[in-house]
Design a protein around this motif. Sequence first.
Motif, PDB file in Angstrom:
ATOM      1  N   LEU A  41      12.398 -26.186  10.639  1.00 27.40           N
ATOM      2  CA  LEU A  41      12.945 -27.008  11.956  1.00 27.40           C
ATOM      3  C   LEU A  41      14.059 -28.124  11.236  1.00 27.40           C
ATOM      4  CD1 LEU A  41       9.940 -26.068  12.635  1.00 27.40           C
ATOM      5  CD2 LEU A  41      10.045 -28.090  14.159  1.00 27.40           C
ATOM      6  N   ILE A  88       7.633 -21.099  19.673  1.00 26.07           N
ATOM      7  CA  ILE A  88       8.499 -22.402  19.768  1.00 26.07           C
ATOM      8  C   ILE A  88       8.172 -22.814  21.159  1.00 26.07           C
ATOM      9  CG2 ILE A  88      10.384 -23.590  19.593  1.00 26.07           C
ATOM     10  CD1 ILE A  88      11.411 -21.169  17.536  1.00 26.07           C
ATOM     11  N   THR A 135       8.284 -26.526  22.952  1.00 27.04           N
ATOM     12  CA  THR A 135       8.532 -28.171  22.595  1.00 27.04           C
ATOM     13  C   THR A 135       8.589 -29.039  23.889  1.00 27.04           C
ATOM     14  OG1 THR A 135      10.769 -27.622  22.499  1.00 27.04           O
ATOM     15  CG2 THR A 135       9.364 -27.887  20.472  1.00 27.04           C
ATOM     16  N   VAL A 182       5.080 -23.704  16.557  1.00 21.15           N
ATOM     17  CA  VAL A 182       5.929 -25.034  16.885  1.00 21.15           C
ATOM     18  C   VAL A 182       5.454 -25.541  18.010  1.00 21.15           C
ATOM     19  CG1 VAL A 182       7.972 -25.962  16.704  1.00 21.15           C
ATOM     20  CG2 VAL A 182       7.577 -24.302  15.161  1.00 21.15           C
ATOM     21  N   VAL A 232       3.263 -26.678  13.389  1.00 16.14           N
ATOM     22  CA  VAL A 232       4.062 -27.918  13.166  1.00 16.14           C
ATOM     23  C   VAL A 232       4.205 -28.690  14.631  1.00 16.14           C
ATOM     24  CG1 VAL A 232       6.613 -28.523  12.634  1.00 16.14           C
ATOM     25  CG2 VAL A 232       5.481 -26.391  11.649  1.00 16.14           C
ATOM     26  N   ALA A 271       5.761 -31.147  17.155  1.00 15.59           N
ATOM     27  CA  ALA A 271       7.185 -31.343  17.367  1.00 15.59           C
ATOM     28  C   ALA A 271       7.592 -32.162  18.392  1.00 15.59           C
ATOM     29  CB  ALA A 271       8.008 -30.048  17.305  1.00 15.59           C
TER      30      ALA A 271
END
Length: 273
Positions: free
Chosen positions: A5, A140, A142, A162, A213, A215
Amino acid sequence: MQVTLLGSGSRGNAVLIESGETRLLVDAGFSGRDLERRLAEVQVDPASLTALLVTHDHGDHTRGMGVAARRWNLPLYLTDLTRNVCASLLDGSEDVRAYSSAEPVQIGGLVVTPFLTVHDAVDPVAVTVTEAGTGEKLGIATDLGRATAGVRHALQGCDVLVLESNHDEILLRESPYPWSVKARIGGSHGHLSNRAAAELVGELYHDGLCAVVLAHLSEQANDPGLAKDVVGVALERRRYSGMLEVARQEAPLAPIDVSRMRRQRLPSQITLF
């Protein structure tokens, strides 16, 4: 597969995924100069990048995409609607390649599978990225708005996740944002709260999950320690023993070696049988 990241938050987002000779950048929400600085911090030459894929049209994901595509001669993957609304960032010389949420895209040794979100952009997607040879899977996500059934299905089975944990609901109410912005962020087309992220992580947990993670944290309506605590409780309930990190806005996180983490998880998985 290795995941880095480069930065995440309301002022810019970019994720680097590496597999063999393939180096894919997902989103370019920083200036070209800032992207180059962040890549240098993790010892990656921008000229070695394979491609850039942009998930939606908001500036914190697109700011440097035109500069990066031109300066480093990168194929730029955009949906047609995102390309149209971001025309001012392009000069026509870029190698733009259309993709859609209808089918996966193969980029070198990586398979990118886009899926629709309900975030308040023109044509927003999140993605999973799978290493073709090993099956290692990265999610991913976000800018979700809310965790729809399609989102939950797409993110199943990730080795690394993420996930946005954008705001604390109380801190958002007390933040200096105008009420219209608070309503947008906390609404069903905005961003996930810490609580919503924790609920989703609890649902997506499986024995092979190696790293989570958090984010896209709000600098005005969240706190990294608070986000980690809230999501950490949900993972502890599932007896999760992997990595839990919070992405930073100002600097990259250390690269995550998915293959190594998978090997480390293997012994604890075997003991379950």
